[in-house]
Design a protein around this motif. Structure first.
Motif, mmCIF file in Angstrom:
data_model
loop_
_atom_site.group_PDB
_atom_site.id
_atom_site.type_symbol
_atom_site.label_atom_id
_atom_site.label_comp_id
_atom_site.label_asym_id
_atom_site.label_seq_id
_atom_site.Cartn_x
_atom_site.Cartn_y
_atom_site.Cartn_z
ATOM 1 N N GLU A 129 7.363 -1.868 6.385
ATOM 2 C CA GLU A 129 6.271 -1.064 6.422
ATOM 3 C C GLU A 129 6.306 0.288 5.256
ATOM 4 O OE1 GLU A 129 7.400 -3.188 10.137
ATOM 5 O OE2 GLU A 129 8.790 -2.031 8.780
ATOM 6 N N ARG A 186 1.541 -7.761 3.334
ATOM 7 C CA ARG A 186 0.776 -7.574 4.530
ATOM 8 C C ARG A 186 1.074 -8.777 5.171
ATOM 9 N NH1 ARG A 186 -1.482 -2.999 4.168
ATOM 10 N NH2 ARG A 186 -2.598 -2.280 2.388
ATOM 11 N N LEU A 223 4.994 -1.238 2.119
ATOM 12 C CA LEU A 223 3.517 -1.494 2.057
ATOM 13 C C LEU A 223 2.721 -0.194 1.236
ATOM 14 C CD1 LEU A 223 2.878 -2.779 5.522
ATOM 15 C CD2 LEU A 223 2.155 -3.939 3.248
ATOM 16 N N ALA A 240 1.024 -6.859 -2.378
ATOM 17 C CA ALA A 240 0.245 -6.434 -1.100
ATOM 18 C C ALA A 240 0.277 -8.128 -0.552
ATOM 19 C CB ALA A 240 -0.909 -5.994 -1.332
#
Length: 172
Positions: free
Chosen positions: A152, A133, A155, A129
């Motif tokens: 996307e 991110r 994630l 992450a």
């Protein structure tokens, strides 16, 4: 050489010898990246705070971000520049995943897939992450060159990892 897009992840969780905080070190590293020959910084993500992976109760949280760059380079030349910046910051490598003054990882360069060195894309970027991110901020729509999945979608695989966006400089 052709112009290449590069994604570089930054992380730090120890102060530098001069007392600079991990966040200050990451900000310093962005300035150092802007001086890499043949390359220019296009975008810098927000700063994020994340727990160490693997978990280590003795290790402070990391400050992380991602820089999007472009220019004329090769993976070997850019990796060498990243290692030189880490060394200038005082990076030591006592053992794998040790707390560190600065960590710069080449995540992607021009969508290359290579066994290395360096390995591209970074072999664990899609599992972190603290990479995905901030990467999504500077390169929305980025597609992992080996997996063929957009950031996307990736994630979703890192939900539950401890991470939070930090405020503007001086605000945490």
């Amino acid at each position: 050489m052709a112009v290449e897009a590069a994604l570089v992840a930054l992380g730090a969780n120890l102060p530098r010898a001069d007392g600079a905080s991990p966040r200050e070190t990451c900000e310093w590293a962005v300035r150092a990246l802007s001086r890499v020959a043949g390359m220019r910084v296009l975008a810098v993500s927000s700063w994020w705070e994340s727990a160490p992976i693997p978990p280590d109760p003795a290790s402070p949280p990391f400050v992380n971000g991602v820089v999007r760059m472009e220019g004329e380079t090769t993976p070997e030349v850019l990796l060498s520049a990243l290692h030189a910046i880490e060394a200038e910051a005082g990076r030591a490598r006592p053992y794998p995943n040790a707390p560190r003054v600065l960590d710069l990882d080449l995540i992607d360069l021009g969508g290359r897939v290579q066994a290395g060195p360096p390995v591209l894309p970074h072999p664990r970027a899609h599992e972190r992450a603290f990479v995905l991110r901030p990467l999504a901020e500077v390169a929305p729509g980025w597609v992992h060159p080996a997996l063929g999945l957009p950031v996307e979608a990736l994630l979703g695989g890192v939900e539950g990892q401890e991470i939070r966006r930090l405020g503007a400089a001086g605000q945490g």
